[in-house]
Design a protein around this motif. Structure first.
Motif, PDB file in Angstrom:
ATOM      1  N   LYS A   1      -7.222   5.364  10.694  1.00 52.61           N
ATOM      2  CA  LYS A   1      -6.819   5.625   9.370  1.00 52.61           C
ATOM      3  C   LYS A   1      -8.295   5.820   8.626  1.00 52.61           C
ATOM      4  N   MET A   2      -7.988   6.555   7.780  1.00 52.23           N
ATOM      5  CA  MET A   2      -9.359   6.576   7.342  1.00 52.23           C
ATOM      6  C   MET A   2     -10.135   8.139   8.010  1.00 52.23           C
TER       7      MET A   2
ATOM      8  N   THR B   1     -10.886  -1.235   8.165  1.00 45.81           N
ATOM      9  CA  THR B   1     -11.878  -0.728   9.367  1.00 45.81           C
ATOM     10  C   THR B   1     -13.664  -1.305  10.125  1.00 45.81           C
TER      11      THR B   1
ATOM     12  N   GLY C   1      -5.381  -6.964  -0.056  1.00 48.89           N
ATOM     13  CA  GLY C   1      -5.269  -5.344  -0.276  1.00 48.89           C
ATOM     14  C   GLY C   1      -5.548  -4.381  -1.313  1.00 48.89           C
TER      15      GLY C   1
ATOM     16  N   GLY D   1      -2.553   2.348   4.778  1.00 49.67           N
ATOM     17  CA  GLY D   1      -3.780   1.879   5.886  1.00 49.67           C
ATOM     18  C   GLY D   1      -2.867   0.348   6.049  1.00 49.67           C
TER      19      GLY D   1
ATOM     20  N   ALA E   1      -8.929  -4.288   0.300  1.00 48.66           N
ATOM     21  CA  ALA E   1      -9.584  -3.671   1.303  1.00 48.66           C
ATOM     22  C   ALA E   1      -9.358  -1.734   0.417  1.00 48.66           C
ATOM     23  N   THR E   2      -8.532  -1.236  -0.352  1.00 48.25           N
ATOM     24  CA  THR E   2      -8.138   0.624  -1.176  1.00 48.25           C
ATOM     25  C   THR E   2      -9.307   0.110  -2.491  1.00 48.25           C
TER      26      THR E   2
ATOM     27  N   GLU F   1     -11.101  -0.107   4.182  1.00 44.54           N
ATOM     28  CA  GLU F   1      -9.607  -0.431   4.552  1.00 44.54           C
ATOM     29  C   GLU F   1      -9.211  -0.898   5.445  1.00 44.54           C
TER      30      GLU F   1
ATOM     31  N   GLY G   1       0.878  -1.717  -0.104  1.00 48.77           N
ATOM     32  CA  GLY G   1       0.348   0.326   0.079  1.00 48.77           C
ATOM     33  C   GLY G   1       1.022   1.313   0.254  1.00 48.77           C
TER      34      GLY G   1
ATOM     35  N   GLY H   1      -6.577   4.806  -1.931  1.00 48.58           N
ATOM     36  CA  GLY H   1      -6.651   5.266  -0.049  1.00 48.58           C
ATOM     37  C   GLY H   1      -6.202   5.826   0.586  1.00 48.58           C
TER      38      GLY H   1
ATOM     39  N   ASN I   1      -8.320  -1.670  12.174  1.00 49.68           N
ATOM     40  CA  ASN I   1      -7.263  -0.012  11.683  1.00 49.68           C
ATOM     41  C   ASN I   1      -7.493   1.114  11.902  1.00 49.68           C
TER      42      ASN I   1
ATOM     43  N   GLY J   1      -5.964   5.509   4.288  1.00 54.07           N
ATOM     44  CA  GLY J   1      -5.116   4.912   5.678  1.00 54.07           C
ATOM     45  C   GLY J   1      -4.504   6.055   6.279  1.00 54.07           C
TER      46      GLY J   1
END
Length: 462
Positions: free
Chosen positions: A460-461, A208, A149, A85, A152-153, A206, A81, A422, A457, A424
């Motif tokens: 993040k975000m 989360t 991954g 992230g 996730a993004t 991501e 990434g 993303g 996570n 992250g």
């Protein structure tokens, strides 16, 4: 605010009770290697433990232990990434999904595959190709990044201008929630509008909201050999104008742009006769096949000439096309050889691409920073990459200011702070500005509903 991570004496013992010996790692050197992804600018803490579950059940057990001890969990794939992230938070459990790497099913007639999150993108492509099929999403890291991954993004890639991003290939998911419960979303049908579109909710979240442990992905018939076009332009704005004209009248399978700084970096790294004096190089492909592909490329060539291209050529030779495509894939690693890099990932409406390119040129001049711009011009997703001397504090400060300027310019043009990498940890401070207060509040409501302790996570975000 990050959740607390109390150092319970029982945590490691309970994790050892639900995982095989190879699934639990406390070696400091290994933990250090799993602290961060490729976003060196984003902050990263030191994990307390690395877990490597081999099944959905083991992921469930890990999350139940983490929830009981209120310890944060940071999911991780290959670590490719570019937004932080997968960066650890202090005292967390890093949950690596690389052991869950099996293709569970590949249905040639149904045109789908069922895979675990640790499957490498290239591995799925190869398995599909053996059946005469194709998995379309192709991020630049496709040879080593994992499907988990990518999901996730909601990763994109060179082919997404025609075939969509990873989310467009996701038909259904298996997801483990923060409390260890398992939900399934979507299914195996092409159409499915029963209930909320939870698949879309988890894709791009991501890690989360939950941890993806299985995915049903759409496959396609393998496209015919592509016809490739290359065009050089005297200005970035002219190249941007060609992009908007091409997208208004054709549907290329790829439409990529590299500016002068990027072309020169690629040519210095791996000489291949690129025009280092042009302001921009445009690469386009049509995989319509046969005469239709040639006709489509001819229309794109006409659009380039009308926009002021100084050189236009097209070829149906597959080897030559792959050589040019290789130049585009070398864009980022070539710029990395020039100095420390800070990679941006912004998107704007197609009609605003010329303005974005002009803004990046202006920012580079005003801030005194070398910026190599390349990216997926066909969908407005560009990657201005700042190159600077990390040992020079003034250069670092100018790079950070230019990075902020580019994000601001993209938003002012009706765009986004991230098109495919993303949010992250790297772009977390900028997200609320793009979303606005009410939409940001809704994000928080969804997060609280699915992860009330804020363990998945964190940092993040949101």
């Amino acid at each position: 605010m990050l959740p607390s991570a109390p150092m319970s004496e029982n945590l490691l013992g309970e994790l050892a009770g639900v995982l095989p010996p190879e699934g639990l790692v406390t070696d400091p050197d290994v933990l250090d290697a799993h602290r961060r992804d490729q976003a060196s600018w984003a902050e990263a803490g030191t994990p307390r433990v690395l877990v490597r579950p081999g099944s959905t059940r083991e992921v469930q057990d890990v999350l139940r232990v983490a929830s009981a001890h209120r310890v944060p969990v940071v999911p991780r794939g290959a670590g490719s990434g570019l937004a932080g992230g997968a960066n650890a938070v202090e005292g967390c459990i890093v949950l690596s999904l690389t052991r869950m790497n099996r293709i569970l099913e590949l249905d040639r007639r149904g045109l789908f595959a069922v895979v675990q999150p640790g499957v490498i993108n290239a591995t799925l492509k190869a398995a599909a190709a053996e059946q005469g099929l194709w998995y379309a999403p192709d991020p630049a890291s496709w040879e080593f990044s994992t499907i988990g991954g990518n999901l996730a993004t909601n990763a994109g890639g060179l082919c997404c201008v025609k075939y969509g991003v990873t989310g467009d290939a996701a038909m259904g998911l298996e997801v483990v929630l923060a409390d260890g419960s398992v939900v399934r979303t979507g299914g195996r049908t092409v159409k499915n509008v029963a209930g909320y579109d939870l698949t879309r909710l988890f894709v791009g979240s991501e890690g989360t909201l939950g941890i993806i442990t299985e995915a049903t992905l759409r496959l396609r018939p393998r496209p015919p050999p592509a016809t490739t076009l290359v065009a050089s332009f005297p200005t970035l704005v002219a190249a941007g104008a060609a992009v908007t004209e091409i997208m208004a009248h054709t549907r290329p399978s790829m439409l990529e742009l590299m500016d002068r700084a990027t072309v020169r970096a690629v040519e210095a790294y791996r000489p291949m006769g690129l025009d280092v004096d042009s302001a921009a190089l445009l690469l386009a492909r049509s995989d319509a096949g046969g005469d239709q592909g040639v006709t489509e490329c001819s229309r794109m060539a006409a659009a380039c000439e009308a926009a002021g291209a100084t050189f236009v050529a097209q070829s149906a030779d597959e080897a030559e096309g792959e050589l040019l495509l290789g130049a585009r894939r070398l864009a980022y690693p070539s710029l990395e050889r020039q100095g420390a890099t800070l990679l941006d990932d912004v998107g704007v409406p197609l009609s605003r691409i010329p303005e974005l390119l002009a803004a990046v040129e202006r920012i580079a001049e005003q801030r005194g920073v070398l910026i190599g711009t390349f990216g997926h011009a066909g969908d407005g997703n560009m990657h201005p990459t700042l190159v600077f001397d990390r040992n020079d504090p003034a250069a670092v400060a100018r790079a950070q200011e230019a990075f902020d300027d580019i994000l601001r310019a993209a938003c002012e043009l009706g765009g986004t702070i991230t098109g495919e990498h993303g949010v992250g940890a790297l772009k977390r401070p900028y997200l609320a500005r793009q979303l606005g207060p009410e939409t940001a509040r809704l994000h928080g409501t969804l997060k609280a509903a699915l992860d009330p302790q804020g363990l998945l996570n964190p940092g993040k975000m949101l």
